[in-house]
Design a protein around this motif. Sequence first.
Motif, PDB file in Angstrom:
ATOM      1  N   ASN A  10       1.393  11.125  -9.341  1.00 32.25           N
ATOM      2  CA  ASN A  10       2.477   9.957  -9.034  1.00 32.25           C
ATOM      3  C   ASN A  10       3.128  10.004  -8.082  1.00 32.25           C
ATOM      4  N   ALA A  11       3.676   9.420  -7.467  1.00 35.49           N
ATOM      5  CA  ALA A  11       4.569   9.162  -6.289  1.00 35.49           C
ATOM      6  C   ALA A  11       5.840   8.145  -6.266  1.00 35.49           C
ATOM      7  N   ASP A  19      13.060   0.901  -2.588  1.00 35.28           N
ATOM      8  CA  ASP A  19      12.492   1.979  -3.513  1.00 35.28           C
ATOM      9  C   ASP A  19      10.884   1.754  -4.053  1.00 35.28           C
ATOM     10  N   TYR A  20      10.117   2.737  -4.041  1.00 32.72           N
ATOM     11  CA  TYR A  20       8.609   2.592  -4.319  1.00 32.72           C
ATOM     12  C   TYR A  20       8.417   3.561  -5.335  1.00 32.72           C
ATOM     13  N   SER A  21       7.638   3.164  -6.253  1.00 31.76           N
ATOM     14  CA  SER A  21       6.872   4.285  -7.169  1.00 31.76           C
ATOM     15  C   SER A  21       5.460   3.670  -7.550  1.00 31.76           C
ATOM     16  N   ILE A  22       4.726   4.643  -7.714  1.00 29.91           N
ATOM     17  CA  ILE A  22       3.362   4.481  -8.415  1.00 29.91           C
ATOM     18  C   ILE A  22       3.025   5.712  -9.293  1.00 29.91           C
ATOM     19  N   SER A  23       2.438   5.257 -10.424  1.00 32.58           N
ATOM     20  CA  SER A  23       2.217   6.105 -11.628  1.00 32.58           C
ATOM     21  C   SER A  23       0.799   5.698 -12.039  1.00 32.58           C
ATOM     22  N   ARG A  35       2.633   0.038 -10.179  1.00 31.89           N
ATOM     23  CA  ARG A  35       3.225   0.088  -8.692  1.00 31.89           C
ATOM     24  C   ARG A  35       4.486  -0.713  -8.861  1.00 31.89           C
ATOM     25  N   GLU A  36       5.510   0.102  -8.341  1.00 32.44           N
ATOM     26  CA  GLU A  36       6.588  -0.954  -8.078  1.00 32.44           C
ATOM     27  C   GLU A  36       7.286  -0.878  -6.793  1.00 32.44           C
ATOM     28  N   PHE A  37       7.740  -1.859  -6.280  1.00 38.68           N
ATOM     29  CA  PHE A  37       8.400  -2.081  -4.894  1.00 38.68           C
ATOM     30  C   PHE A  37       9.604  -2.727  -5.054  1.00 38.68           C
ATOM     31  N   LYS A  38      10.859  -2.058  -4.665  1.00 39.71           N
ATOM     32  CA  LYS A  38      12.154  -2.711  -5.306  1.00 39.71           C
ATOM     33  C   LYS A  38      12.849  -2.710  -3.747  1.00 39.71           C
ATOM     34  N   PHE A  55       9.640   5.956   5.470  1.00 37.64           N
ATOM     35  CA  PHE A  55       9.585   5.488   4.071  1.00 37.64           C
ATOM     36  C   PHE A  55       8.226   4.701   3.966  1.00 37.64           C
ATOM     37  N   PHE A  56       8.049   3.518   4.635  1.00 39.15           N
ATOM     38  CA  PHE A  56       7.012   2.686   4.744  1.00 39.15           C
ATOM     39  C   PHE A  56       5.665   3.420   5.020  1.00 39.15           C
ATOM     40  N   ASN A  57       5.636   4.283   5.742  1.00 39.93           N
ATOM     41  CA  ASN A  57       4.530   4.986   6.179  1.00 39.93           C
ATOM     42  C   ASN A  57       4.089   5.839   4.776  1.00 39.93           C
ATOM     43  N   LYS A  58       4.917   6.428   4.121  1.00 43.60           N
ATOM     44  CA  LYS A  58       4.649   7.176   2.952  1.00 43.60           C
ATOM     45  C   LYS A  58       3.894   6.208   1.704  1.00 43.60           C
ATOM     46  N   VAL A  59       4.436   4.884   1.929  1.00 48.37           N
ATOM     47  CA  VAL A  59       4.329   3.877   0.722  1.00 48.37           C
ATOM     48  C   VAL A  59       2.812   3.849   1.151  1.00 48.37           C
TER      49      VAL A  59
END
Length: 70
Positions: A10-11, A19-23, A35-38, A55-59
């Motif tokens: 997960n990230a 904010d970004y998350s993926i699980s 995946r969430e991108f807020k 941040f965007f490069n990590k996403v």
Amino acid sequence: GKVLAEVPKNAKYSCSVADYSISYVKQGNKLIATREFKIKKEYMEVSEYNEFKEFFNKVMEADTKQIALK
């Protein structure tokens, strides 16, 4: 048939603009990715650009991760 080699990690990333998350969850023979991108605000200050770019490069890296099958 092929099977999933391992469940991806997960990230979660955050900056002042978004904010970004993926699980990932394995359920039986399925892999479910959530995946969430807020977006926190519509505009960013010039001083926030470098932070947002990092941040965007990590996403982008997280979104293009390949999943291994064996």
